[in-house]
Design a protein around this motif. Structure first.
Motif, PDB file in Angstrom:
ATOM      1  N   GLU A 168     -66.354 -53.361  63.222  1.00 10.70           N
ATOM      2  CA  GLU A 168     -65.620 -54.445  62.552  1.00 10.70           C
ATOM      3  C   GLU A 168     -64.597 -53.874  61.564  1.00 10.70           C
ATOM      4  O   GLU A 168     -63.434 -54.280  61.549  1.00 10.70           O
ATOM      5  CB  GLU A 168     -66.604 -55.360  61.814  1.00 10.70           C
ATOM      6  N   ASP A 169     -65.027 -52.920  60.750  1.00  5.89           N
ATOM      7  CA  ASP A 169     -64.122 -52.367  59.733  1.00  5.89           C
ATOM      8  C   ASP A 169     -62.977 -51.562  60.358  1.00  5.89           C
ATOM      9  O   ASP A 169     -61.854 -51.589  59.868  1.00  5.89           O
ATOM     10  CB  ASP A 169     -64.901 -51.476  58.750  1.00  5.89           C
ATOM     11  N   ALA A 170     -63.260 -50.848  61.433  1.00  6.42           N
ATOM     12  CA  ALA A 170     -62.220 -50.019  62.064  1.00  6.42           C
ATOM     13  C   ALA A 170     -61.170 -50.879  62.754  1.00  6.42           C
ATOM     14  O   ALA A 170     -60.008 -50.474  62.873  1.00  6.42           O
ATOM     15  CB  ALA A 170     -62.847 -49.067  63.072  1.00  6.42           C
ATOM     16  N   SER A 171     -61.558 -52.071  63.212  1.00  7.68           N
ATOM     17  CA  SER A 171     -60.620 -52.903  63.969  1.00  7.68           C
ATOM     18  C   SER A 171     -59.978 -53.982  63.105  1.00  7.68           C
ATOM     19  O   SER A 171     -59.229 -54.816  63.601  1.00  7.68           O
ATOM     20  CB  SER A 171     -61.334 -53.543  65.162  1.00  7.68           C
ATOM     21  N   GLY A 172     -60.252 -53.956  61.795  1.00  3.51           N
ATOM     22  CA  GLY A 172     -59.638 -54.926  60.882  1.00  3.51           C
ATOM     23  C   GLY A 172     -58.547 -54.262  60.061  1.00  3.51           C
ATOM     24  O   GLY A 172     -58.273 -53.061  60.219  1.00  3.51           O
TER      25      GLY A 172
END
Ligand code: ZN
Length: 240
Positions: A65-69
């Motif tokens: 989630e954090d890498a793709s936000g």
């Protein structure tokens, strides 16, 4: 069916390849990933593309989630945040979208998979004792649920009460529910550096944990060459 359940790969390609190789030798026919494909280590793209090519059912982890936000990572642990910023720079738009579209919870055959817990899958709670596991069981409608997130293999069972049982070889009894943490492929934290995953044999109702050695020196060299925090190379050797 013999199904390999694995996750917390964290962009460690050597570990992922070693696990897939071991699983094939164990006559595994299907693969399911409990999330955190990326983050920490140096091969996010290769790990993601590997799973995508395998059409491996995968649920979303907090690092996915954090890498793709594009939100701020300021409140995070600085080492994890530095690795995630670096990871964001590696992924193309298509790979970002693949991560963003991963579901939080999936049912596969007769079991459920989630990265953290079924009661609040988007809150990324850590299950480190039987009290943490109790809330999950209230939302677990399949007999078996696999998860990860703590990078420590653990098994909780619920019949009349919730118990923790040793994570080695588990016979799935009809009268109980099981909440099984499959450990981590790419960054184990139980003091054993070897990759960890589980095989669920649905015909024999058996869950077996596997530990697999991989070329850790190669992974460490890639972490340093990428300019990622050196402690990420140290910690994988210590299994913490
Ligand atoms: Zn993780």
């Amino acid at each position: 069916m013999r199904i390999a359940i694995f996750g917390d790969i964290h962009a460690n390609l050597e570990a992922l390849e070693a696990v897939l190789d071991d699983a094939s030798k164990q006559a595994v026919t299907d693969f399911v990933c409990i999330g955190d494909v990326v983050g920490y280590n140096a091969d996010p793209v290769a790990c993601l593309e590997n799973l995508r090519q395998m059409e491996c059912p995968t649920v979303k982890g907090n690092h996915d989630e954090d890498a793709s936000g594009s939100h701020s990572l300021e409140s995070m642990n600085p080492v994890a945040a530095a690795a995630l910023e670096w990871t964001r720079g590696q992924l193309n738009a298509d790979q970002c979208l693949w991560l963003r579209r991963l579901r939080m919870v999936r049912q596969i055959a007769d079991f459920t998979v989630v990265h953290s817990t079924l009661d609040q899958p988007a809150h990324w709670n850590y299950v480190t004792n039987r009290f943490d596991a109790m809330a999950n069981f209230s939302y677990q409608f399949t007999q078996v649920c696999f998860h990860g997130h703590t990078h420590v293999p653990r098994v909780y069972t619920k019949s009349d009460k919730v118990h923790e049982v040793p994570a080695d070889s588990i016979i799935v009894e009809k009268t109980a529910k099981y909440f099984v943490n499959v450990g981590s492929v790419g960054q184990p934290r139980d003091g054993d550096w070897r990759s960890c995953y589980a095989i669920y044999d649905t015909d024999h109702q058996l869950i077996v944990f596997r530990r697999v050695e991989y070329d850790i020196a190669k992974t460490q060299a890639k972490i340093l060459a990428a300019g990622l925090p050196p402690m990420l190379a140290e910690r994988i050797a210590e299994g913490r």
